[in-house]
Scaffold this motif. Structure first.
Motif, mmCIF file in Angstrom:
data_model
loop_
_atom_site.group_PDB
_atom_site.id
_atom_site.type_symbol
_atom_site.label_atom_id
_atom_site.label_comp_id
_atom_site.label_asym_id
_atom_site.label_seq_id
_atom_site.Cartn_x
_atom_site.Cartn_y
_atom_site.Cartn_z
ATOM 1 N N PHE A 51 -31.866 -8.738 28.702
ATOM 2 C CA PHE A 51 -31.838 -7.908 29.906
ATOM 3 C C PHE A 51 -32.240 -8.632 31.194
ATOM 4 N N SER A 52 -32.980 -9.734 31.098
ATOM 5 C CA SER A 52 -33.478 -10.379 32.313
ATOM 6 C C SER A 52 -32.342 -10.983 33.124
ATOM 7 N N ASN A 53 -32.533 -10.995 34.429
ATOM 8 C CA ASN A 53 -31.573 -11.558 35.378
ATOM 9 C C ASN A 53 -30.202 -10.881 35.324
ATOM 10 N N LYS A 54 -30.177 -9.627 34.911
ATOM 11 C CA LYS A 54 -28.944 -8.841 34.907
ATOM 12 C C LYS A 54 -29.033 -7.754 35.973
ATOM 13 N N LEU A 100 -38.546 15.748 21.282
ATOM 14 C CA LEU A 100 -38.250 16.855 22.194
ATOM 15 C C LEU A 100 -39.044 18.112 21.848
ATOM 16 N N GLU A 101 -39.294 18.322 20.567
ATOM 17 C CA GLU A 101 -39.963 19.544 20.134
ATOM 18 C C GLU A 101 -41.483 19.392 20.035
ATOM 19 N N SER A 102 -41.967 18.185 20.301
ATOM 20 C CA SER A 102 -43.407 17.976 20.240
ATOM 21 C C SER A 102 -44.110 18.724 21.370
ATOM 22 N N THR A 103 -45.250 19.296 21.047
ATOM 23 C CA THR A 103 -46.057 19.977 22.070
ATOM 24 C C THR A 103 -47.236 19.119 22.519
ATOM 25 N N THR A 104 -47.308 17.894 21.984
ATOM 26 C CA THR A 104 -48.410 17.002 22.350
ATOM 27 C C THR A 104 -47.924 15.683 22.954
ATOM 28 N N GLU A 105 -46.776 15.163 22.477
ATOM 29 C CA GLU A 105 -46.273 13.878 22.971
ATOM 30 C C GLU A 105 -45.355 14.114 24.167
ATOM 31 N N LEU A 106 -45.981 14.347 25.312
ATOM 32 C CA LEU A 106 -45.236 14.762 26.498
ATOM 33 C C LEU A 106 -45.482 13.865 27.703
ATOM 34 N N ASP A 107 -46.205 12.766 27.499
ATOM 35 C CA ASP A 107 -46.482 11.866 28.621
ATOM 36 C C ASP A 107 -45.279 10.979 28.909
ATOM 37 N N LYS A 108 -45.018 10.755 30.192
ATOM 38 C CA LYS A 108 -43.907 9.903 30.587
ATOM 39 C C LYS A 108 -44.212 8.442 30.275
ATOM 40 N N GLY A 109 -43.177 7.649 30.109
ATOM 41 C CA GLY A 109 -43.317 6.269 29.699
ATOM 42 C C GLY A 109 -44.015 5.389 30.721
ATOM 43 N N GLY A 110 -44.606 4.310 30.234
ATOM 44 C CA GLY A 110 -45.322 3.359 31.070
ATOM 45 C C GLY A 110 -44.522 2.789 32.221
ATOM 46 N N PRO A 111 -43.216 2.463 32.032
ATOM 47 C CA PRO A 111 -42.445 1.896 33.147
ATOM 48 C C PRO A 111 -42.393 2.779 34.395
ATOM 49 N N TYR A 112 -42.651 4.082 34.243
ATOM 50 C CA TYR A 112 -42.631 4.968 35.407
ATOM 51 C C TYR A 112 -43.806 4.705 36.360
ATOM 52 N N GLU A 113 -44.790 3.940 35.884
ATOM 53 C CA GLU A 113 -45.944 3.655 36.747
ATOM 54 C C GLU A 113 -45.518 2.961 38.045
ATOM 55 N N GLU A 214 -32.138 4.550 47.122
ATOM 56 C CA GLU A 214 -31.229 3.714 46.332
ATOM 57 C C GLU A 214 -31.852 2.353 46.029
ATOM 58 N N GLN A 215 -32.468 1.752 47.020
ATOM 59 C CA GLN A 215 -33.063 0.428 46.840
ATOM 60 C C GLN A 215 -34.316 0.491 45.958
ATOM 61 N N ALA A 216 -35.119 1.537 46.127
ATOM 62 C CA ALA A 216 -36.352 1.659 45.337
ATOM 63 C C ALA A 216 -36.053 1.864 43.862
ATOM 64 N N LEU A 217 -35.056 2.683 43.539
ATOM 65 C CA LEU A 217 -34.703 2.919 42.140
ATOM 66 C C LEU A 217 -34.232 1.635 41.469
ATOM 67 N N GLN A 218 -33.461 0.862 42.196
ATOM 68 C CA GLN A 218 -32.977 -0.403 41.659
ATOM 69 C C GLN A 218 -34.142 -1.368 41.407
ATOM 70 N N LEU A 219 -35.071 -1.430 42.357
ATOM 71 C CA LEU A 219 -36.254 -2.274 42.186
ATOM 72 C C LEU A 219 -37.051 -1.876 40.948
ATOM 73 N N GLY A 220 -37.164 -0.569 40.715
ATOM 74 C CA GLY A 220 -37.952 -0.082 39.589
ATOM 75 C C GLY A 220 -37.411 -0.529 38.248
ATOM 76 N N VAL A 221 -36.086 -0.483 38.075
ATOM 77 C CA VAL A 221 -35.480 -0.912 36.808
ATOM 78 C C VAL A 221 -35.613 -2.422 36.633
ATOM 79 N N LEU A 222 -35.354 -3.174 37.685
ATOM 80 C CA LEU A 222 -35.470 -4.628 37.595
ATOM 81 C C LEU A 222 -36.909 -5.041 37.302
ATOM 82 N N TYR A 223 -37.855 -4.280 37.810
ATOM 83 C CA TYR A 223 -39.281 -4.517 37.518
ATOM 84 C C TYR A 223 -39.547 -4.347 36.023
#
Length: 503
Positions: A51-54, A100-113, A214-223
């Motif tokens: 995935f890097s440099n793509k 999807l049906e879990s009532t406890t595992e509902l935290d968003k993923g680390g990359p969203y930080e 648009e630019q911020a979303l792109q930066l987030g994925v590349l990060y």
């Protein structure tokens, strides 16, 4: 000169701290490279090379290739690892149902930080807990069906404006990229309906808020996909941190101005304060809670930013892919047009109504098929708090589990010939054959999209007005524009078409 050495030591310390955290996670997750199905992984770097440099377009395709290969092997999930960040991708509705049906595992993923400084306290990214529940409960009345019906005047008005903006291209026969026009239309719609603000973005050729997103979303994925970006000293040295700060500042300034304008109007009496939440728009509900000290000004800003972004960007992308799919399938476009005319008549200025929309059965199937083949949100992540068994495999705590329409909607074992556009996949008898979670354009469970009804109605009104006025013809092959792997799967090269006036 005397400051150089301390600065270098600080940078070195930051590097060591960041690297140690990464190494600790590598040691934790590398053993799962062999325990879970997935592509061969380097002992240290995992699948970083894949995935890097793509570009985000290339990342999307790389993931799709991995999913297709796994489905051919009969696998129900796959994993990949980028240094110390571990991802698991369920590939069908049955497998993804556990998360999807879990009532406890509902935290968003680390990359969203990456987006915390912008959206961190809003309902989109906030970790599951009492704060999230109270905010969600507070906002739910905004999306009551009776309230949504009141938005139709704005839906119709702004749809007519975008038609007027596009009319010159129909007259000249020039190629036009629909995507930026839809962006400005949906931003105006969100601001008028949910915020009570008049922005008139459609009358501008560009808008800094839209460009910054648009630019911020792109930066987030590349990060997320380039591990060296995650070392603060390197990220700063490459100039990416400066760009990120600039984009976030533009977006936050815009929403703060919208909030200030509405607050002033309420305080001056220009806008009458409602007492019933059923009669309040989104922003008024937030302001009333700020006035009663339930929300801080920063809480309010984060929720507004969340809804402004999610409310206009997703609808823009969805309508764009609808138009692209219809342009490349003129027979289906004609069927949709004929159904629309049978319900609303040929007059292009007639209002779209909720009663009429309910009668559009074929159009509804077409819209679902467009969301299947080009999911608006390619994937969302949940970061496991505890170990969880998914698809008969134990997934470790800390792993990021993807709820991924881009994987499930293109699974050839669920949808035969998945790259073919066929609205009849959503005939009742066909839908009944599939798992309930084999089609999840708005996710599902406790963290499903709170604004999905708003988005669907807005999209339908736009599509109806566009098709009543124009026949849409493609100016490029189907794959001349592709989905990107970003929080919202926009088209990589826009939506270049030719518009032909119907009347």
């Amino acid at each position: 000169m005397s400051l150089i050495l301390p600065c270098l030591l600080i940078i070195l310390l930051l590097f060591i701290v960041s690297f140690w955290k990464i190494m600790k996670n590598i040691l934790k997750y590398r053993k799962y490279d062999d325990l879970l199905p997935g592509p061969p992984a380097h002992p240290i770097f995992g699948n970083t090379k894949t995935f890097s440099n793509k570009t985000t377009e290339e990342i999307f395709q790389a993931l799709r290739d991995l999913f297709s290969e796994a489905v051919e092997k009969g696998q129900s999930l796959i994993r990949h690892r980028i240094l110390g960040t571990f991802y698991v991708w369920p590939l069908d509705g049955k497998t993804v149902s556990k998360i999807l049906e879990s009532t406890t595992e509902l935290d968003k993923g680390g990359p969203y930080e990456f987006f915390n400084d912008w959206l961190g306290g809003g309902t989109l990214l906030e970790g599951y807990g009492e704060r999230w529940r109270s905010h969600r409960k507070m906002l739910t009345p905004t999306f009551h069906f009776a309230k949504l019906e009141g938005y139709f005047e704005v839906f119709n008005t702004e749809s007519r404006v975008v038609v007027d903006c596009l009319d010159k291209f129909a007259k000249s026969g020039e190629t036009v990229d629909l995507f930026p026009f839809f962006k400005r239309c949906t931003l105006d719609t969100i601001c008028k309906t949910a915020m009570g603000a008049k922005v008139d973005a459609q009358l501008q050729n560009s808008h800094p808020y839209i460009t910054a997103i648009e630019q911020a979303l792109q930066l987030g994925v590349l990060y997320a996909m380039n591990p060296h970006h995650q070392i603060p000293a390197i990220y700063w040295a490459l100039g990416h941190q400066k760009k990120k700060d600039e984009y976030f500042n533009i977006m936050k300034t815009f929403t703060r101005n919208v909030i200030a304008e509405r607050r002033t109007a309420r305080e001056s009496g220009e806008v009458e304060k409602e007492t019933s939440k059923r009669n309040m728009n989104f922003l008024d509900i937030l302001l009333s809670n700020e006035e009663s000290s339930v929300l801080s000004p920063e809480d309010l800003r984060q929720e507004v930013d969340t809804f402004m972004f999610a409310g206009h960007d997703t609808t823009t992308t969805s309508v764009s892919w609808v138009c692209w799919n219809l342009a490349h399938h003129p027979d289906i476009q004609q069927n949709v047009y004929e159904e629309i005319v049978s319900v609303f008549g040929e007059d292009p200025n007639e209002d779209v109504t909720t009663e009429g929309i309910k009668k559009l059965e074929y159009t509804e199937r077409m819209l679902k098929e467009s969301k299947r083949i080009c999911p608006t949100v390619p994937a969302v992540l949940r970061q496991l708090i505890s170990d969880m068994e998914i698809g008969g495999v134990l997934i470790p705590a800390g792993a990021n589990v993807a709820i991924a329409p881009m994987a499930i909607h293109k699974n050839a074992n669920i949808y035969q010939n998945p790259d073919i556009f066929d609205p009849d996949r959503f005939l009742p008898e066909e839908t009944a054959k599939r798992h309930a979670y084999d089609f999840i354009p708005f996710s599902a469970g406790l963290r499903n999209c709170i604004g999905q009804k708003f988005a669907q109605l807005n999209e339908k009104v736009m599509v109806i007005h566009l098709l009543k006025n124009f026949k849409i013809e493609p100016m490029g092959g189907y794959y001349s524009t592709k989905q990107v792997f970003e929080p919202v799967g926009k088209p990589s090269n826009g939506i270049p078409v030719r518009l032909v006036r119907r009347l």
